[in-house]
Write a protein that holds these residues in place. Structure first.
Motif, PDB file in Angstrom:
ATOM      1  N   THR A 122       0.755  -1.176  -0.183  1.00 59.03           N
ATOM      2  CA  THR A 122      -0.014  -0.001   0.022  1.00 59.03           C
ATOM      3  C   THR A 122       1.078   1.321  -0.068  1.00 59.03           C
ATOM      4  OG1 THR A 122      -0.102  -0.036   2.592  1.00 59.03           O
ATOM      5  CG2 THR A 122      -1.967  -0.959   1.255  1.00 59.03           C
ATOM      6  N   ALA A 123       2.270   1.163   0.346  1.00 61.23           N
ATOM      7  CA  ALA A 123       2.962   2.325   0.361  1.00 61.23           C
ATOM      8  C   ALA A 123       3.306   2.904  -1.026  1.00 61.23           C
ATOM      9  CB  ALA A 123       4.178   2.368   1.103  1.00 61.23           C
ATOM     10  N   ASN A 124       3.929   4.278  -0.878  1.00 61.39           N
ATOM     11  CA  ASN A 124       4.263   4.782  -2.020  1.00 61.39           C
ATOM     12  C   ASN A 124       5.697   4.951  -2.556  1.00 61.39           C
ATOM     13  OD1 ASN A 124       1.523   5.961  -2.977  1.00 61.39           O
ATOM     14  ND2 ASN A 124       1.922   7.087  -1.076  1.00 61.39           N
ATOM     15  N   PRO A 125       6.109   4.071  -3.476  1.00 58.58           N
ATOM     16  CA  PRO A 125       7.486   3.915  -3.658  1.00 58.58           C
ATOM     17  C   PRO A 125       8.120   5.139  -4.156  1.00 58.58           C
ATOM     18  CG  PRO A 125       6.495   2.529  -5.206  1.00 58.58           C
ATOM     19  CD  PRO A 125       5.315   3.257  -4.194  1.00 58.58           C
ATOM     20  N   TRP A 126       9.646   5.307  -4.256  1.00 61.41           N
ATOM     21  CA  TRP A 126      10.266   6.261  -4.787  1.00 61.41           C
ATOM     22  C   TRP A 126      11.549   5.717  -5.025  1.00 61.41           C
ATOM     23  CZ3 TRP A 126      14.943   7.211  -2.273  1.00 61.41           C
ATOM     24  CH2 TRP A 126      15.001   7.007  -1.232  1.00 61.41           C
ATOM     25  N   VAL A 127      12.326   6.289  -6.297  1.00 57.04           N
ATOM     26  CA  VAL A 127      13.625   6.139  -6.440  1.00 57.04           C
ATOM     27  C   VAL A 127      14.535   7.351  -6.749  1.00 57.04           C
ATOM     28  CG1 VAL A 127      13.278   3.863  -7.563  1.00 57.04           C
ATOM     29  CG2 VAL A 127      13.345   5.910  -9.047  1.00 57.04           C
ATOM     30  N   CYS A 128      15.856   7.114  -6.503  1.00 57.58           N
ATOM     31  CA  CYS A 128      16.738   8.128  -7.110  1.00 57.58           C
ATOM     32  C   CYS A 128      17.773   7.718  -7.784  1.00 57.58           C
ATOM     33  CB  CYS A 128      17.314   8.994  -5.761  1.00 57.58           C
ATOM     34  SG  CYS A 128      18.646   9.946  -6.242  1.00 57.58           S
ATOM     35  N   VAL A 129      18.264   7.922  -9.130  1.00 63.05           N
ATOM     36  CA  VAL A 129      19.158   6.972  -9.884  1.00 63.05           C
ATOM     37  C   VAL A 129      20.402   8.002  -9.882  1.00 63.05           C
ATOM     38  CG1 VAL A 129      19.562   5.973 -12.158  1.00 63.05           C
ATOM     39  CG2 VAL A 129      17.460   6.221 -11.334  1.00 63.05           C
ATOM     40  N   SER A 130      21.641   7.345  -9.739  1.00 66.34           N
ATOM     41  CA  SER A 130      22.808   8.002  -9.638  1.00 66.34           C
ATOM     42  C   SER A 130      23.814   7.694 -10.768  1.00 66.34           C
ATOM     43  CB  SER A 130      23.786   8.005  -8.404  1.00 66.34           C
ATOM     44  OG  SER A 130      22.707   8.513  -7.332  1.00 66.34           O
ATOM     45  N   GLY A 131      24.453   8.272 -11.545  1.00 67.52           N
ATOM     46  CA  GLY A 131      25.513   7.970 -12.627  1.00 67.52           C
ATOM     47  C   GLY A 131      26.732   8.608 -12.380  1.00 67.52           C
ATOM     48  N   GLU A 132      27.881   8.342 -13.130  1.00 70.42           N
ATOM     49  CA  GLU A 132      29.092   8.873 -13.208  1.00 70.42           C
ATOM     50  C   GLU A 132      28.890  10.315 -13.153  1.00 70.42           C
ATOM     51  OE1 GLU A 132      31.817   6.770 -15.372  1.00 70.42           O
ATOM     52  OE2 GLU A 132      31.879   5.014 -14.018  1.00 70.42           O
ATOM     53  N   LEU A 133      28.065  10.653 -13.902  1.00 66.99           N
ATOM     54  CA  LEU A 133      28.041  12.332 -14.108  1.00 66.99           C
ATOM     55  C   LEU A 133      27.128  13.080 -13.216  1.00 66.99           C
ATOM     56  CD1 LEU A 133      27.991  12.194 -17.965  1.00 66.99           C
ATOM     57  CD2 LEU A 133      29.859  12.707 -16.563  1.00 66.99           C
ATOM     58  N   SER A 134      26.003  12.659 -12.688  1.00 67.98           N
ATOM     59  CA  SER A 134      25.105  13.353 -11.991  1.00 67.98           C
ATOM     60  C   SER A 134      24.135  12.213 -11.380  1.00 67.98           C
ATOM     61  CB  SER A 134      24.505  14.603 -12.683  1.00 67.98           C
ATOM     62  OG  SER A 134      23.796  14.035 -13.594  1.00 67.98           O
ATOM     63  N   GLU A 135      23.134  12.975 -10.626  1.00 64.20           N
ATOM     64  CA  GLU A 135      22.046  11.937 -10.104  1.00 64.20           C
ATOM     65  C   GLU A 135      20.590  12.820 -10.374  1.00 64.20           C
ATOM     66  OE1 GLU A 135      22.641  11.569  -5.944  1.00 64.20           O
ATOM     67  OE2 GLU A 135      21.377  13.019  -5.521  1.00 64.20           O
TER      68      GLU A 135
ATOM     69  N   GLN B 157      19.596  15.110 -17.967  1.00 62.50           N
ATOM     70  CA  GLN B 157      20.457  15.373 -18.415  1.00 62.50           C
ATOM     71  C   GLN B 157      21.456  14.041 -18.305  1.00 62.50           C
ATOM     72  OE1 GLN B 157      22.511  18.983 -17.537  1.00 62.50           O
ATOM     73  NE2 GLN B 157      24.634  18.495 -18.500  1.00 62.50           N
ATOM     74  N   ASN B 158      22.336  13.677 -19.169  1.00 62.57           N
ATOM     75  CA  ASN B 158      22.724  12.363 -19.180  1.00 62.57           C
ATOM     76  C   ASN B 158      23.612  12.015 -17.948  1.00 62.57           C
ATOM     77  OD1 ASN B 158      24.672  10.286 -19.635  1.00 62.57           O
ATOM     78  ND2 ASN B 158      25.974  11.275 -21.471  1.00 62.57           N
ATOM     79  N   LEU B 159      23.397  10.962 -17.467  1.00 67.42           N
ATOM     80  CA  LEU B 159      23.741  10.680 -15.878  1.00 67.42           C
ATOM     81  C   LEU B 159      25.125  10.074 -16.202  1.00 67.42           C
ATOM     82  CD1 LEU B 159      20.522   9.052 -14.585  1.00 67.42           C
ATOM     83  CD2 LEU B 159      21.618  11.578 -13.986  1.00 67.42           C
ATOM     84  N   GLY B 160      25.712   9.504 -17.425  1.00 65.69           N
ATOM     85  CA  GLY B 160      26.775   8.788 -17.569  1.00 65.69           C
ATOM     86  C   GLY B 160      26.699   7.494 -17.062  1.00 65.69           C
ATOM     87  N   LYS B 161      27.704   6.619 -17.115  1.00 67.12           N
ATOM     88  CA  LYS B 161      27.339   5.062 -16.855  1.00 67.12           C
ATOM     89  C   LYS B 161      26.567   5.146 -15.244  1.00 67.12           C
ATOM     90  CE  LYS B 161      31.761   3.795 -18.674  1.00 67.12           C
ATOM     91  NZ  LYS B 161      32.937   3.086 -18.272  1.00 67.12           N
ATOM     92  N   LEU B 162      25.683   4.275 -15.297  1.00 68.00           N
ATOM     93  CA  LEU B 162      24.793   4.336 -13.859  1.00 68.00           C
ATOM     94  C   LEU B 162      25.386   3.707 -12.700  1.00 68.00           C
ATOM     95  CD1 LEU B 162      21.166   3.896 -15.207  1.00 68.00           C
ATOM     96  CD2 LEU B 162      22.605   5.931 -15.033  1.00 68.00           C
ATOM     97  N   THR B 163      25.536   4.133 -11.689  1.00 68.11           N
ATOM     98  CA  THR B 163      26.015   3.415 -10.624  1.00 68.11           C
ATOM     99  C   THR B 163      25.347   2.951  -9.530  1.00 68.11           C
ATOM    100  OG1 THR B 163      26.497   5.612  -9.293  1.00 68.11           O
ATOM    101  CG2 THR B 163      28.331   4.674 -10.771  1.00 68.11           C
ATOM    102  N   THR B 164      24.236   3.643  -8.867  1.00 63.07           N
ATOM    103  CA  THR B 164      23.404   3.300  -7.658  1.00 63.07           C
ATOM    104  C   THR B 164      22.097   3.708  -8.043  1.00 63.07           C
ATOM    105  OG1 THR B 164      23.894   5.238  -6.700  1.00 63.07           O
ATOM    106  CG2 THR B 164      25.410   3.462  -6.015  1.00 63.07           C
ATOM    107  N   VAL B 165      21.117   3.013  -7.372  1.00 62.63           N
ATOM    108  CA  VAL B 165      19.943   3.434  -7.481  1.00 62.63           C
ATOM    109  C   VAL B 165      19.548   3.395  -5.891  1.00 62.63           C
ATOM    110  CG1 VAL B 165      17.312   2.591  -7.599  1.00 62.63           C
ATOM    111  CG2 VAL B 165      19.051   2.664  -9.508  1.00 62.63           C
ATOM    112  N   GLN B 166      19.025   4.455  -5.450  1.00 61.93           N
ATOM    113  CA  GLN B 166      18.388   4.456  -3.897  1.00 61.93           C
ATOM    114  C   GLN B 166      16.918   4.382  -4.136  1.00 61.93           C
ATOM    115  OE1 GLN B 166      19.803   8.484  -1.906  1.00 61.93           O
ATOM    116  NE2 GLN B 166      20.813   8.437  -4.012  1.00 61.93           N
ATOM    117  N   MET B 167      16.378   3.238  -3.427  1.00 61.86           N
ATOM    118  CA  MET B 167      14.894   2.938  -3.502  1.00 61.86           C
ATOM    119  C   MET B 167      14.442   3.099  -2.156  1.00 61.86           C
ATOM    120  SD  MET B 167      14.330  -0.730  -4.667  1.00 61.86           S
ATOM    121  CE  MET B 167      12.521  -0.439  -4.269  1.00 61.86           C
ATOM    122  N   GLY B 168      12.971   3.344  -1.797  1.00 60.22           N
ATOM    123  CA  GLY B 168      12.473   3.259  -0.783  1.00 60.22           C
ATOM    124  C   GLY B 168      10.917   3.572  -0.657  1.00 60.22           C
ATOM    125  N   HIS B 169      10.357   3.463   0.358  1.00 59.88           N
ATOM    126  CA  HIS B 169       8.773   4.020   0.356  1.00 59.88           C
ATOM    127  C   HIS B 169       8.490   4.555   1.565  1.00 59.88           C
ATOM    128  CE1 HIS B 169       7.555   0.584   3.322  1.00 59.88           C
ATOM    129  NE2 HIS B 169       8.375  -0.011   2.637  1.00 59.88           N
TER     130      HIS B 169
END
Length: 1289
Positions: free
Chosen positions: A974-987, A1005-1017
């Motif tokens: 039932t909760a509302n999920p969110w994500v935040c995508v980070s790459g070598e250039l920005s997030e 804007q181009n994030l570069g190669k992707l490195t991490t995703v923070q996710m939660g709810h």
């Protein structure tokens, strides 16, 4: 070889040639023009645009007969042949009078014109020609009446055109608005009145004639004097002191070449001629006026042209003066010392060889302009990497992405100072008419001006006359400490010297300026490559096998050399090291061990490098970008002045020959028919040579002359280098002979073979570099490529593709042949696209899509579409030009591993290819085309990020899908999920994801190669517990899909109670088969090593590892981080992956702390964080009790507790394992991990919570663990923002 003159090296001139009108064969229209006409007509027929067909007609038929070209012939040459330089009648005829004969009447100007040319033989050796063209009255009645007849015909034609405006001539005119022919004829009327007026009864007709010397070495000034004096003898009212035959005989047989380092004086008809030759320790012979090139182009343009030449781009010089073409070409190639131009070199391209501009190879060619057409009329086959130099208009057109020459500004200033000290304007002087007369040095007039008592510094008064830019430069020069007074003194001093100089003042000035400018240029290379020897890779095998495998061998350690260079040099140097001229230079270095064997250039260069090393006494690795000015100008100048003031040798004087009575008479104004019997053979016994040429210099001279000044060495070594190196450069100069279609076809066939070979070598080189690097990622071998270098290789691949696509083009459209072809393809496909809703027009309706394991069906695969990829490029506003678009498209296709496939599809439209290309074009040679696509296919073996890493500012759509676990369906969530995508250039920042679909597409804007995703709810609703399998993110342009595995719960009271997690991802490899295998690409991840064998990846079951395996795991994790920091900065992968990814440092330390951990009850999970919190409580109480007095211990404890408190008080709901991860990352950043391990090993809490067999209780294992962790101390670890968000430490 015998002594005396039979050796080619000892004679000043090999041939004397006369070209002109052959009265017997009469007026023949120059077939070259006819050939051009024929080519244009076929172009016109083949459906190409007919612009040119008309203008060329104008060239020969609309033009008045006086302006047409007629065939010239070699009327005589003496001697008939010399063995060391066989006479090439076609070539000499074409180059003496490249445009054929021209006619004039008494009203036209008839100044004699001097030009020089060069003939390159098949083995690469050169012969020089010096020609003086003048006008003689036509005495033949037949020729005059033929000209009159041509005029009658021409005038009648013009009359017809004027009075029948509406007759269409062909398809061209039908499309044009009707008034056009009238407009077209209007200039013709004025032309008719102006010079269409040859009347046999009142006009005198003149025709061009040419006398020429063919010489083994380029003594331009001496040859010019000889020819001008011969011409003067014919035109002056008094007959010459001796018959002309005596002077010509003298120069052909009795004047030797000056020996190295000596000067020679011989007699012209009216005055002495002096020539001097540099010694073996000086720069090679160069006798053209460099000042003229600077006058014509200006320093800035010259330096840009120089950069293009060094990078082996195609260079086309354009001028109406042959001598200017030659001067600029020879000057630019001379300034390259110690490197030599390795490709097609034709400073004067005869009209019949225009098809050679189609050559898909680097070239340096000169094209004669008629002075009426402007640049826009010139249709050039390819311009993607063409440097176009319009000499007469002081203008240069550069290819895109040209890197700057290192230290460009300081270099320009140094050259400008030299030029200004001679009164030559660094800006250039557009109205210089130097090519007519000799180069004039203004400083000479200034000095006399001063003597006449005029006040004011000569330079400043001259500056007032010139433009302000020079004044600015002058101010600059003043600031750098070259005072005007010094400049003046220099002039006066040289004037006094001239009293003794044997050659005239102008010539000495020319030599002085030449040597000064050349020393400044040579000094740049000695500074730049002072340590080059250290990086030469000597072959491990014998010479023979080295030759046979030459193509595969690396001869220079480019990566190490570049890593020592200052950053601003890299764009230029990384491209320069890939050139043929650099490779050949290093090859010759490898082949010559001792000084005796070395080529002259190499010997001189090495001596200079040694000198610099001794002066600087710097270590071979220490590079500096400090600009070092040239210091050896003075001694170089002195050497020349010495030779000119004190002549070493004087040749025999001309003397009467054994001629029959009555021979040797001449008629004023006409160059006589010479007596071939006396000129065809030299003196029989060569007493003179024996008498005046000491045997040792004659012998040494013979050996060295070619090596020194023509850059040749005729022994086997040179042949080997040529064979080993000829990457499509078999053609140094087109065959100057009959141009049958078969010859043209054969030439083009050579080009096709050369292109294929070049493609094979390029792909191989790029793969070796890339594979080499990936092998390193996998723990084998050494790292060898830098970002700059990869960019260079891809840029040179783009150049190669442009050259292939512009070979054999029917009609040129736009500057990029490849992009133009793609646009044609796009048009045809979009026209034929079926309207029936089968997706957007232009998509390929093939069933094939790239399958990629995006968590099964989590994400429908991207469709493969060439046209869609074009659209992506067309939508990028930052790319403005066609060449830029083509390059971006190639980069994108490389990154998507579709280059070969896209090009195959493009070329599968055979109708289009036929329409755009001639039969001989590379793209229409089927076998070669197949092989070429096959070579490109090999790029699919490696991962390139050449699009993502270059276009860093563009907007890119990303698609995100969250995959919940199938076992425990998230349907009740039932909760509302969110994500935040980070790459070598920005997030991206936090993005809300709709609960029902669990996927979003967003643009950023181009994030570069992707490195991490923070996710939660947000933990809202009744059921806020969620088991997530993974998150998948795809870049919608490049198709790169990243998978971020999770496999954990998010929710209060479940797993470790975490509401958010940081996931570390890796790139998934697309597979077209159904095996759906997961493949890790090395660039994104450290060496997989041993751990894979021990661990079965499953998040639920905690694998049990023994202490040996755990130690190995820690070792490999640390090792990955150490390797990461040993790479060049631009090439480092993701540090986050090495810390938090699979088998990263966090995982390894987790294994350490889980080993022997007591689990209190069966169903309650205990986390490492629980243990750390208890330890923290203990330390804090111990600190208050001050149980241990040790200062060190207290600091460590304080640090540990501070970090624990900060992480616990963060507002983020990251759960216990997330907190442990954060602690490890921060400990690694601040180099505290080894202290903490030592603390915890001694802590009494450990003995309560761990079994006795636990690793943390084993003293020796803990010590080795601490030693391993200490290796991280030397690295400056920067953490990605997403890892430490919310912790203010």
């Amino acid at each position: 070889m015998t002594t005396g003159f039979s050796s080619g090296s000892s004679r000043f001139a090999d041939y004397f040639v006369i070209c002109g009108l052959d009265t017997e064969s009469g007026l023949e229209p120059d077939e070259l023009s006819a050939l051009c006409q024929y080519i244009e007509d076929t172009k016109f027929r083949d459906g190409a645009r007919g612009k040119l067909a008309r203008s060329n007609e104008g060239e020969n038929f609309e033009q008045s007969p006086l302006r047409r070209t007629f065939k010239s012939k070699v009327l005589a040459h003496y001697p008939d042949n010399v063995e060391w330089n066989p006479f090439d009648q076609d070539a000499v005829g074409m180059l003496c009078m490249p445009k054929g004969l021209s006619f004039r009447t008494q009203v036209d100007s008839r100044e004699p014109q001097f030009h020089s040319f060069i003939i390159t033989r098949e083995d690469g050796s050169r012969t020089y020609g010096f020609a003086l063209t003048f006008f003689e009255e036509v005495t033949s009645k037949q020729i005059c009446s033929a000209m009159q007849t041509l005029y009658h015909m021409h005038n009648a034609e013009q009359y017809d055109i004027l009075h029948t405006p509406t007759t269409p001539h062909g398809p061209e005119d039908q499309r044009l608005p009707q008034p056009r022919p009238m407009l077209h004829a209007a200039p013709a009327i004025s032309r008719l009145q102006r010079f269409n007026s040859y009347d046999i009864s009142r006009d005198t007709l003149y025709v061009s004639k040419c006398i020429c010397l063919i010489t083994p070495m380029a003594f331009a000034q001496a040859c010019r004097k000889v020819l001008e004096q011969l011409h003067q003898a014919v035109t002056s009212p008094q007959p010459p002191p001796l018959p002309l035959e005596s002077f010509i005989y003298n120069i052909l047989y009795e004047v030797p070449l000056p020996p190295s380092g000596r000067s020679l004086k011989f007699s012209g008809v009216y005055g002495p001629v002096v020539c001097q030759r540099p010694s073996t320790s000086e720069l090679p012979l160069f006798d053209f006026a460099i000042s003229e090139m600077f006058n014509l182009l200006g320093v800035e343009n010259v330096l840009q042209l120089f950069t293009c030449a060094l990078l082996e781009l195609q260079i086309l010089l354009y001028s109406q003066h042959y001598q200017r073409l030659m001067t600029v070409a020879e000057s630019i190639t001379a300034l390259m010392f110690p490197f030599q131009w390795q490709h097609v070199y034709v400073p004067i391209l005869p009209a019949s060889l225009l098809h050679f501009l189609d050559a898909p190879v680097p070239y340096l060619m000169g094209l004669h302009s008629n002075g009426q057409d402007d640049r826009t009329k010139l249709e050039l086959p390819q311009e993607a990497n063409l440097c176009f130099v319009d000499i007469d208009n002081h203008f240069i057109e550069l290819p895109e992405e040209l890197p700057q020459f290192p230290n460009k500004l300081e270099f320009i200033q140094e050259i400008s100072e030299v030029l200004m000290s001679f009164g030559v304007s660094p800006e250039g002087n557009i109205h210089s008419s130097e090519s007519q007369g000799r180069p004039r040095f203004r400083s000479v007039d200034m000095v006399s001006d001063k003597r006449n008592g005029n006040l004011g510094s000569p330079l400043t008064s001259y500056l007032l006359r010139e433009n302000e830019t020079i004044a600015r430069l002058q101010a600059l020069v003043k600031r750098t400490g070259v005072s005007l007074e010094k400049l003046e003194v220099r002039d006066d001093a040289s004037c006094n010297k001239d009293a003794r100089a044997q050659c005239d003042e102008e010539e000495l000035k020319m030599h002085q300026l030449n040597i000064q400018v050349r020393e400044v240029f040579a000094n740049r290379f000695t500074q730049m490559f002072a340590d080059y020897e250290v990086f030469v890779i000597q072959p491990s095998h014998d010479k023979e096998s080295w030759f046979t495998n030459r193509d595969q061998m690396q001869n220079f350690d480019k990566a190490s050399f570049l890593s020592d260079q200052p950053e601003p040099y890299l764009p230029f140097l990384s491209r320069f090291l890939e050139t043929q001229m650099f490779a050949s230079f290093i090859d010759s270095k490898i082949l010559c061990h001792d000084d005796e064997e070395k080529e002259h250039t190499l010997r001189v260069f090495d001596a200079r490098v040694d000198k610099i090393r001794m002066l600087n006494v710097r270590t071979p690795t220490l590079r500096t970008s400090m600009y070092q000015k040239c210091t050896n100008i003075e001694e170089a100048e002195k050497a020349i002045e010495m030779r000119v003031t004190k002549i070493d040798h004087t040749a025999l004087h001309p003397h009467l020959l054994d001629m029959k009575i009555g021979q040797g008479r001449y008629e004023q104004g006409f160059f006589p028919r010479l007596q071939s019997d006396v000129l065809s053979t030299g003196p029989t016994s060569n007493k003179w040579a024996k008498r005046s040429a000491p045997a040792q210099w004659r012998r040494r001279d013979r050996q060295k002359q070619h090596a020194e000044h023509l850059y040749l060495d005729n022994d086997q070594r040179e042949k080997y280098i040529q064979e080993a190196r000829n990457l499509g450069t078999t053609i140094r100069q087109p065959k100057l002979s009959n141009l049958s279609p078969s010859v043209i076809a054969q030439t083009n066939w050579k080009f096709v073979e050369g292109l294929l070979k070049e493609c094979r070598n390029k792909t191989k080189r790029m793969l070796v570099e890339k594979m080499g690097r990936e092998a390193v990622e996998l723990g084998h071998g050494e790292v060898s490529i830098t970002g700059v270098e990869e960019n260079t290789l891809i840029a040179s691949l783009c150049d190669l593709l442009e050259r292939i696509w512009s070979h054999g083009l029917q009609v040129k459209q736009g500057k990029s042949a490849l992009w133009s072809h793609l646009l044609h393809y796009q048009d045809s496909k979009e026209k034929n696209a079926t309207p029936g809703g089968l997706g957007p027009p232009g998509f390929i309706h093939d069933s094939e899509r790239r399958k990629s394991d995006g968590g099964g069906s989590a994400m429908p695969p991207l469709r493969i579409s060439l046209i869609q990829d074009m659209r992506h490029i067309q939508n990028i506003g930052e790319i403005k030009t066609d060449v830029g678009k083509a390059r971006a498209w190639v980069r994108l296709s490389m990154e998507k591993k579709l280059l070969s496939r896209h090009l195959k599809q493009l070329l599968s439209d055979h109708e289009l290819t036929k329409k755009l290309y001639k039969r001989y074009a590379f793209l229409r040679c089927d076998d070669e085309k197949e092989q070429f696509l096959y070579h490109l296919l090999s790029f699919n073996a490696v991962d390139y990020f050449c699009f993502t890493n270059v276009f860093t500012t563009i907007m890119i759509p990303y698609h995100v899908v969250i995959v919940p676990s199938k076992k425990l369906g998230g349907s009740m969530f039932t909760a509302n999920p969110w994500v935040c995508v980070s790459g070598e250039l920005s997030e991206t920042g936090v993005l809300q994801v709709p609960r029902n679909t669990l996927e979003i597409t967003f643009e950023c804007q181009n994030l570069g190669k992707l490195t991490t995703v923070q996710m939660g709810h947000d933990n809202s609703g009744l059921y806020a517990k969620w088991l997530v399998e993974c998150v998948v993110v795809r870049n919608e342009i490049t198709g790169h899909t990243y998978k971020f595995p999770c496999g954990r719960w998010l929710g209060k009271g479940v797993d470790d109670g975490s509401l958010e997690r940081i996931l570390v991802g890796e790139l998934m490899t697309p597979t077209t088969e159904n095996d759906e295998r997961m493949c890790r690409t090395p660039p994104m991840q450290q060496s997989p090593g041993m751990m894979r064998r021990f661990v079965t990846i499953s998040p639920s079951s905690k694998p049990k590892l023994n202490t040996g395996q755990i130690q190995e795991g820690v070792g490999e994790a640390i090792n990955g981080i150490v390797k990461h920091f040993h790479k060049p900065e631009k090439e480092r992968g993701s540090l986050t992956l090495l810390l938090c990814g699979e088998y990263g440092l966090v995982w390894a330390l987790e294994q350490v702390f889980q080993h022997g951990f007591k689990s209190p009850r069966l169903f309650k999970n205990v986390f490492i964080w629980d243990f750390l919190e208890k330890a923290q409580v203990y330390f804090e109480s111990a600190e208050q009790r001050e149980a241990t007095p040790d200062e060190n211990w207290q600091t460590r404890v304080r640090h540990f507790c501070r970090f624990m408190r900060a992480i616990n008080s963060t507002s983020r709901n990251i759960g216990k394992d997330g907190k442990f991860q954060m602690l490890v990352c921060l400990g690694a950043r601040d180099h505290l991990l080894h202290h903490w391990i030592a603390l915890l090993a001694d802590c009494p809490i450990t003995s309560q919570m761990y079994e006795d067999s636990a690793l943390i209780k084993d003293r020796s294992l803990v010590n080795s663990l601490i030693r391993v962790l200490q290796t991280l101390q030397e690295f400056n670890i920067t953490l990605e923002a997403s890892l430490v968000k919310g912790v203010g430490i």
